[in-house]
Scaffold this motif. Structure first.
Motif, PDB file in Angstrom:
ATOM      1  N   ASP A 345       0.820  -1.215   0.000  1.00 56.99           N
ATOM      2  CA  ASP A 345       0.000   0.000   0.000  1.00 56.99           C
ATOM      3  C   ASP A 345       0.847   1.256   0.000  1.00 56.99           C
ATOM      4  O   ASP A 345       0.476   2.272  -0.604  1.00 56.99           O
ATOM      5  N   ARG A 348       1.879   1.705  -3.492  1.00 55.54           N
ATOM      6  CA  ARG A 348       0.753   2.243  -4.282  1.00 55.54           C
ATOM      7  C   ARG A 348       0.679   3.757  -4.142  1.00 55.54           C
ATOM      8  O   ARG A 348       0.516   4.482  -5.140  1.00 55.54           O
ATOM      9  N   MET A 349       0.812   4.242  -2.913  1.00 61.35           N
ATOM     10  CA  MET A 349       0.741   5.695  -2.696  1.00 61.35           C
ATOM     11  C   MET A 349       1.896   6.410  -3.380  1.00 61.35           C
ATOM     12  O   MET A 349       1.716   7.465  -4.000  1.00 61.35           O
ATOM     13  N   GLN A 414       0.225  10.852   4.434  1.00 61.80           N
ATOM     14  CA  GLN A 414      -0.224   9.504   4.759  1.00 61.80           C
ATOM     15  C   GLN A 414       0.943   8.517   4.803  1.00 61.80           C
ATOM     16  O   GLN A 414       0.992   7.647   5.674  1.00 61.80           O
ATOM     17  N   SER A 570      -3.946   1.839 -12.892  1.00 67.85           N
ATOM     18  CA  SER A 570      -4.535   2.218 -11.611  1.00 67.85           C
ATOM     19  C   SER A 570      -5.217   3.583 -11.597  1.00 67.85           C
ATOM     20  O   SER A 570      -6.226   3.757 -10.914  1.00 67.85           O
TER      21      SER A 570
END
Length: 597
Positions: A345, A348-349, A414, A570
């Motif tokens: 994850d 992904r960010m 994040q 994506s």
């Protein structure tokens, strides 16, 4: 260079030379602005050093210290004035200004690259010189000989700075409501009276004089935007020799308290019978100001790009250093935590950040190149074609890049986790600084309405169809390649061809529905603008992949290809979700029962 910011020179060079062929395009279309690779790289290296070594260390200083207000005077954060003096003395303030005015005369695209680095290293500070550049362009395009002789060189050399004064307490976007008055004086000047708010760089201690460009109404002006004129209002008047003389009737009334960009002085400016000089024709001030406003809109997109680059750099660096949790790919026998970069994850960010940053860089630099072609091409049709694309895509660049900038800086927080919410990492400052950008220079809803109402509907989709022709050529080129499983460029070609069909259908829907429902264009516009943003990103990511497939043994190109594939797999699928939003009936949002309670 400072660890706070490392100029992404390799990717900048990739975009300038391998994607856009800047050197060849300028040589063919704008011989007087041609620049070779060696000179371009020297400019990038010098600007990068200045930004990394001088501006980046002042970024948190400006955020924490802010500006000090004292009875109309404003003092900038420690180090800001010294940095500005060095910027001006080294010639950066006149990078794209004409040589005859004391500038360097470089092409606009080089100014955009430097602007990105300025925003990356210190977004608040960067607004001081960039607004001056806008004032320079406006006077250059619309001023009288006396105005040009008087104001251009000091603006180009950084001796003076400039502002743009539009907004008033009762009117923001709707400038037809403005009340600032301009009364003729016997000497041909005008007495300007009124209050302007949200004026970036309105007062400061960086330069002895500030040149305000102010929208105001003459006594006999009609209502609405056709009654607006534009005036040059200097902070200090000049004597017959052009030297600073008496203080003019303009003063900072207060500083705005705000969420971010604390290092920039955002001012309430009071004009009390201030001496001003009409620039351009009476009643056509908005058209004259649009020279500066359009540049500011593109500059806002570039500012978002700069902040996004820094957010990505910090997030990537943190993810490499932060040891926490276990990667699912780590053998069970291994001991100890892994860098969070190994977590799916987090990757992904980071890939989302990278895809939006590097796609935005290609888009912004290409638009800057269109400015050079429009302004300097010897061929009239080539100039008009570039102008048409600029008009169509300026609101897209401003809105799409600034919305993405908020997303990228938020993702940066994040990735940092709890460390991103505290001030030490600087991640939260980037998000605060970026949040103004979707509001600046007309909110992004206004940009969407401009795209649909003043561009697509106004020319019945002509420029959109021209753009689709360009993008379809990229799709064709991708489909013609031998699509290996590694590159997937043929899949990209099919996705782009499908996207072009979707854009064409969405455009036709807007053209047809606007004739039946005046509220439909405004209902569809935000989603439609985002669709066009993805059209441009898909186009440039596919072109990047076409280059990278032939050089994938090099890690730089391999990473470029992986990011292109991630974008198509994506991020581009968002475009399909935009189609129902474009076709959403206006009654769904205009129903009076929605807010009747």
């Amino acid at each position: 260079m400072s660890g706070n910011y490392i100029p992404p020179l390799r990717d900048m060079q990739f975009v300038l030379h391998e994607l856009l062929d800047m050197e060849g395009v300028l040589a063919r279309h704008c011989a007087d602005k041609a620049i070779d690779r060696e000179t371009a790289h020297q400019v990038l290296d010098g600007a990068g050093r200045f930004c990394a070594e001088v501006l980046a260390p002042l970024n948190s200083v400006g955020d924490q210290h802010g500006c000090e207000y004292n009875a109309g005077d404003v003092k900038t954060a420690p180090g800001f004035r010294e940095a500005f003096n060095r910027y001006a003395s080294d010639g950066w303030s006149g990078l794209v200004c004409d040589v005859e005015d004391g500038g360097q005369g470089l092409p606009h695209i080089m100014g955009t690259v430097v602007s990105e680095m300025l925003a990356s290293s210190n977004s608040a500070w960067s607004l001081y010189p960039k607004l001056s550049e806008g004032a320079y362009r406006c006077i250059r395009a619309n001023g009288t000989d006396w105005q040009k002789d008087t104001f251009l060189t000091p603006l180009a050399t950084g001796e003076w700075t400039g502002t743009m004064c539009l907004t008033e307490p009762h009117c923001g976007t709707d400038l037809g409501l403005l009340r600032t008055r301009a009364v003729p004086n016997v000497d041909g000047s005008f007495a300007i009276t009124g209050t302007k708010i949200f004026i970036s760089s309105g007062e400061h201690d960086l330069a002895p004089n500030i040149i305000h460009l102010v929208l105001a109404r003459l006594p006999d002006a009609p209502a609405g935007v056709r009654g607006i004129s534009l005036f040059i209002v200097p902070k200090f008047l000049l004597d017959d020799a052009g030297k600073l003389a008496a203080r003019n009737g303009v003063q900072c009334g207060s500083l705005e308290r705000k969420m971010g960009i604390h290092g920039n002085a955002t001012c309430v400016m009071n004009f009390e019978a201030a001496t001003g000089y009409l620039i351009g024709e009476a009643g056509k001030g908005l058209a004259a100001m649009f020279v500066m406003m359009n540049g500011a809109r593109l500059g806002t997109g570039t500012q978002a790009l700069g902040l996004s680059e820094t957010a990505y750099q910090r997030a990537l660096r943190y993810s490499q250093e932060r040891l926490q949790s276990r990667s699912p790919a780590t053998p069970a026998s291994s001991t100890g935590p892994d860098p969070i970069l190994s977590l799916p994850d987090v990757r992904r960010m980071l890939l989302t950040q990278r895809a939006l940053v590097e796609g935005g860089r290609a888009f912004a630099y290409w638009l800057a190149l269109q400015i050079d072609i429009h302004q300097h091409s010897a061929d009239a049709q080539t100039s008009r074609d570039a102008e048409g694309l600029l008009a169509l895509l300026t609101p897209v660049a401003k809105a799409f890049l600034s919305d993405n900038g908020v997303d990228v800086t938020s993702l940066g927080m994040q990735v940092h986790g709890g460390a991103g919410f505290i001030t030490e990492t600087g991640a939260e400052q980037l998000l605060r600084d970026a949040r103004i950008l979707p509001i600046y220079e007309g909110t992004n809803g206004v940009q969407a309405n401009d795209l649909v109402g003043r561009k697509v509907l106004a020319d019945e989709g002509l420029q959109i169809r021209r753009l689709l022709t360009i993008v379809r050529e990229t799709a064709t080129e991708c489909l013609a390649r031998d699509g290996s499983a590694e590159s997937k460029v043929d899949d990209m070609g099919r996705a782009i061809a499908e996207l072009c069909d979707d854009v064409e259908a969405a455009t036709q829907f807007i053209l047809d529905s606007a004739q039946l429902d005046p509220c439909q264009p405004g209902t569809s516009s935000a989603a439609y603008l985002r669709l066009i943003g993805h059209l441009m990103f898909a186009h440039f990511w596919a072109r990047a992949a076409l280059v990278a497939t032939t050089k994938a043994a090099d890690s730089f190109y391999a990473g470029k290809l992986v990011t292109a594939q991630f974008y198509f797999a994506s991020l581009l699928p968002e475009s399909r979700s935009l189609l129902p939003r474009i076709r959403l009936e206006s009654s769904a949002v205009m129903n009076p029962l929605a807010f009747a309670a």
